[in-house]
Design an enzyme around this catalytic site. Structure first.
Site, PDB file in Angstrom:
ATOM      1  CE  LYS A   1      -3.374   2.270   3.086  1.00  0.00           C
ATOM      2  NZ  LYS A   1      -2.506   3.395   3.495  1.00  0.00           N
TER       3      LYS A   1
ATOM      4  CE  LYS B   1       6.041   8.009  -2.432  1.00  0.00           C
ATOM      5  NZ  LYS B   1       5.605   6.637  -2.746  1.00  0.00           N
TER       6      LYS B   1
ATOM      7  CG  ASP C   1      -4.158   1.747  -7.200  1.00  0.00           C
ATOM      8  OD1 ASP C   1      -4.313   2.872  -7.653  1.00  0.00           O
ATOM      9  OD2 ASP C   1      -5.065   0.898  -7.156  1.00  0.00           O
TER      10      ASP C   1
ATOM     11  CE  LYS D   1       4.882   0.912  -3.016  1.00  0.00           C
ATOM     12  NZ  LYS D   1       4.674   2.167  -2.261  1.00  0.00           N
TER      13      LYS D   1
END
Length: 276
Positions: A9, A40, A124, A14
């Site tokens: 998530k 990101k 996602d 992660k």
């Protein structure tokens, strides 16, 4: 060549865990390629000491890319790539992964000799782009980073559903859960309940540590900043388990009804609320 994908998530840690694993694996003498698959574009920051240009941003300025345009050398010689993505609210974030894989294929990067590829992928997987490492079998084995928080476990369960779907067609393996203890209230017993219910396993745990926070703020890995720490040994143990893992877990993601049961079990642990 071992091809690992670390899913989880958004905001669960992660990227921190995957970059530290790449560093530890490289220090063991392995040649590592680390590919950040998060819009990101910060997966390799701890390996580079700063953010590097993403493939998507470079393609805006240059059509025909060379290997040197998108692969940067980071800590301990680790090769670093960032996919990137569109600006917030514009375009498909998963498209960055698809485009990057196409560019790396064209440059024959995947044909080069190396020992390990680590993919850091946003969890996602509703978006097809984020499922590319599984769907196109760029990765052989998947690990999921999660905390004991319900929404993190909820996301982990959804990722497991995707792994299950692709494992039937692509022979993708699930290596297990990595518990990221993000604060002192983290309760591994909750994750153990989830692991038991899904017939999966927790392959490792990263404890809450101020050293991890400081190293991340400094743009460094634990291997570089705290090589003599207990946390280094935690990552070393986890990396050895991953490198030697031969398991192919026959897991079963939870149904919506079973997730509701898990929510009730979390309440019993009395972590997130107090009786009035």
């Amino acid at each position: 060549m071992l091809k690992i994908a670390i899913y989880g998530k958004g905001g669960i840690g992660k990227s921190t865990i995957s970059s530290n694993l790449s560093a530890i694996i490289s220090k063991s003498g392995k040649k590592v390629l680390h590919i950040g698959c998060d819009p990101k574009g910060d997966s390799t920051r701890n390996l580079m000491g700063k953010k590097i240009p993403t493939v998507i941003s470079i393609l805006k300025e240059k059509n025909n890319l060379n290997r040197e345009d998108i692969i940067y050398e980071g800590f301990d010689g680790i090769e670093c790539v960032e996919t990137g993505g569109p600006e917030a609210g514009i375009g498909c974030a998963g498209r960055g992964i698809i485009t990057t894989m196409e560019e790396l294929e064209d440059l024959e990067v995947f044909d080069e000799e190396r020992d390990v590829i680590v993919y850091d992928v946003l969890g996602d997987v509703v978006c097809g782009g984020f499922a590319v490492p599984m769907r196109e079998k760029y990765a052989d084995i998947i690990y999921i980073v999660t905390s004991s928080e319900f929404m993190s476990i909820f996301a982990a369960n959804n990722i497991m559903k995707s792994i299950k779907n692709f494992s039937k067609m692509k022979n993708i393996k699930f290596g297990g859960l990595i518990h990221n203890q993000r604060n002192n209230d983290s309760n591994i017993n909750i994750l153990k309940i989830f692991a038991d219910m899904t017939k999966s396993k927790i392959i490792g745990e990263i404890p809450f540590s101020k050293e991890l926070i400081k190293s991340e703020l400094s743009g460094k890995t634990i291997a570089e900043m705290y090589p003599n720490s207990n946390l280094y040994n935690n990552f070393l143990e986890l990396s050895e388990k991953i490198l030697n893992n031969q398991d192919d877990i026959d897991f079963s993601p939870l149904s919506e009804e079973e997730m509701e049961y898990l929510a009730a079990e979390i309440l019993k642990e009395n972590i997130y609320y107090e009786e009035e």
